[in-house]
Write an enzyme that holds these catalytic residues in place. Sequence first.
Site, short mmCIF file in Angstrom:
data_model
loop_
_atom_site.label_atom_id
_atom_site.label_comp_id
_atom_site.label_asym_id
_atom_site.label_seq_id
_atom_site.Cartn_x
_atom_site.Cartn_y
_atom_site.Cartn_z
N ASP A 485 0.84 -1.20 0.00
CA ASP A 485 0.00 0.00 0.00
C ASP A 485 0.87 1.26 0.00
OD1 ASP A 485 -2.30 1.52 0.16
OD2 ASP A 485 -3.05 0.60 2.01
N ASP A 555 -10.95 1.68 -3.11
CA ASP A 555 -11.47 1.49 -1.76
C ASP A 555 -12.99 1.52 -1.75
OD1 ASP A 555 -9.13 1.10 -0.42
OD2 ASP A 555 -8.90 3.17 0.24
C1 DGJ Z 1 -5.81 1.90 1.96
C2 DGJ Z 1 -6.18 0.67 1.21
O1 DGJ Z 1 -6.71 1.02 -0.04
C3 DGJ Z 1 -7.18 -0.13 2.03
O2 DGJ Z 1 -7.60 -1.25 1.32
C4 DGJ Z 1 -6.53 -0.52 3.32
O3 DGJ Z 1 -5.47 -1.41 3.09
C5 DGJ Z 1 -6.05 0.69 4.06
N1 DGJ Z 1 -5.21 1.52 3.24
C6 DGJ Z 1 -5.28 0.30 5.30
O4 DGJ Z 1 -4.72 1.36 5.94
#
Ligand code: DGJ
Length: 740
Positions: A485, A555
Amino acid sequence: MGGMTATASRLLPLFLLLAVLVPAAAAAPPPVSVRYLADRQLFVLDGGPVTYVVGVNERGELQHVYWGGRLWRDDDLRAARSMPAFDSTEPGTNTTPDEYPGWGGGRYFEPCVKITRADGVRDLVLEYDSHRISGDELVIRAKDIASDIVVFLSYRMDPSGLLRKQATIENHTGQIVTLESAQSGAWLLPPGDGYRLSYLSGRWAGETLLTREEIHPGIKLLESRRGVATSNQANPWFAVDGRGRATEEHGQVWFGALAWSGSWRIAVEQTPHQQVRITGGYNTFDFSYPLKPGESLATPAFYAGYTDGGFGEASRILHRFERRVILPRAGLAHPRPVLYNSWEATGFGVTEANQAALADRAARLGVERFVMDDGWFGARDSSRAGLGDWVPNRKKFPNGLGPLIAHVRSLGMDFGLWVEPEMVNPDSDLYRAHPDWVINFPGRPRSESRNQLVLNLARDDVKEYLFGVLDRLVSENDISFLKWDANRHFSEPGWPERPPAEQRELWVAYTRNLYDIIDRLRARHPTLEIESCSSGGGRVDLGILARTDQVWTSDNTDAFDRLTIQDGFGQAYTPRVMMAWVTDVPNFNGRTTPLEFRFLAAMTGSLGIGANLTKWPEADLDYAAKMVAFYKTIRSTVQDGDLYRLAPPGGTLASVKEYVSSDGRQAVVFAFLHSQQYGRPQPAVRLRGLDPDAVYRVRSLDGKLAEKLETASGAYLMAHGLTFDLKGDFDSTAVVLERE
Ligand code: DGJ
């Protein structure tokens, strides 16, 4: 006649006659041919259905000649000749279709290279110098008219017709030459106006939304200025169609994608002389890259192709190419596993017990990979602390990760772990030890976003440290998968350890070192798989896809919103890499969609589950297990087949996607209805890509077909189609066709 039979010897004259009459049919053109026509100083690159031609004009400049459908007759091609001046404001240098222009000599359109020499001279006029052809690759050496600044232009033609352009700029002068623009190449369309641009734009939780607009005189800029990310705002893909307008199935489309995961730029420009130029490479914004004598800079690769088969075929060409050429080989050897991810269920509150309970439920559903998301390390109880400290949180995992991983493995799943290696919370042991490791301008604020700062990966010590941390993590634990990430972008992009004139190399060096860490990690751990994530779909491009197996699309896991995000995503990227989770409702959007709708929306890519399964009733768990089993029967077709977008999302009619397996034995059709208008019939949807002469067994997932078919011919399915019996709100269905 040797051992030839009597029948064969009787047929021989017929064969010989046919060989004389139809030589063209017997001699199919080679899929790729790259050649130089010395008499006209033309370079001709043929690949599958495409021909690309660049020439050297009478001034010695490289000039674009042709890009479009495959040509078979070299005699059709004429030598490049520069264009005359239009008037005193438009010299011939500005009207000639330059292939790879330096900024100099009276050019007012986007240059491919712009420089400042240490002595202040900024003029750069590139001329053809020499070339070499080896197999599918042509490399042209171009050189400035008055100094030893050299550019190597590499063209690699793929059998699909996708051409890869990449440039390397070398300084062989005795002084520093600072690059202010370094582009991978320019794509020129046949002269004219009336073109239309398709591109992908959006925002966090709303990435890759397909946008179409007319190309007008001037420049439209698609870009990322964010350093860390390709960006959620724009994706480095384009498609252009002409006056006649392409559809999904028909029409000319020129399309391309840039392989760079940092600050990139694609300028779509229509000149006053109706020349559309699409120039892409490093973002020129805040760009400055000094080359000392003997140094060079290579640009990212920029791929582009052409089809007369409409937007659908443009996507399929890219999808096949990504699977055949771009994606890491190891991960391609098997279908994407059905994945569980803990983020929406437990957030930062992960513990050994709650993860084990989720894993129990996930295994029961047939999940193959269990991924623990954020919150497992350091003092990470919220976004405020711990980032950078990649050791298990002792309160949450008193005995380390070992027991949880063993539990997950005992359930028959492999284990994946979330990391965000490029970032640090100021409240972390890493930052306390190395406050100088973050990107910053001395004496200026260090702006935080999500309470975090960006580590300067461009520094070799930071890069080595991160590689070591990740290597240890993967070596010491039975980890099959990392979700990688990156949740914020550059601000105050300083690199104080470097002299001021070199600090902006950061824009290039950061992304290169990111690639280097991932490449080395994969080399050391060949079975390790990686998901690229940056606040959802912020890091998706052909550069990162060359080193990761899948991406977190967005997300936003609202199944209805996802239909639009995923439709745009699929314009450029194969469904194999498009992760989609089934999550709980009502969701953050306040919307409740049926479980079937959520499952089917996720099944149009690589299926994952992100719900809190410990709260699901038995009936939902049983249903989910059936849906996971169903997905496993169709996933190869979805992930590695040909995608046909039969009806777009968003209207009052069903949105429909069809996937046809590469061997043609299976096709899967998904249909989604947002809201039925009472009494309004759904039109039949004609399928594509089937064999008209074959008979298919029709298997409806849930009986929602207006016409109950046991079998149907490909001809019938493509001419008459399927009518879906969908009602109310958020209804959905799937139909599987097996070739008999
Ligand atoms: C952003 C990601 O897109 C989410 O899926 C998740 O992993 C969060 N970060 C965790 O902090």
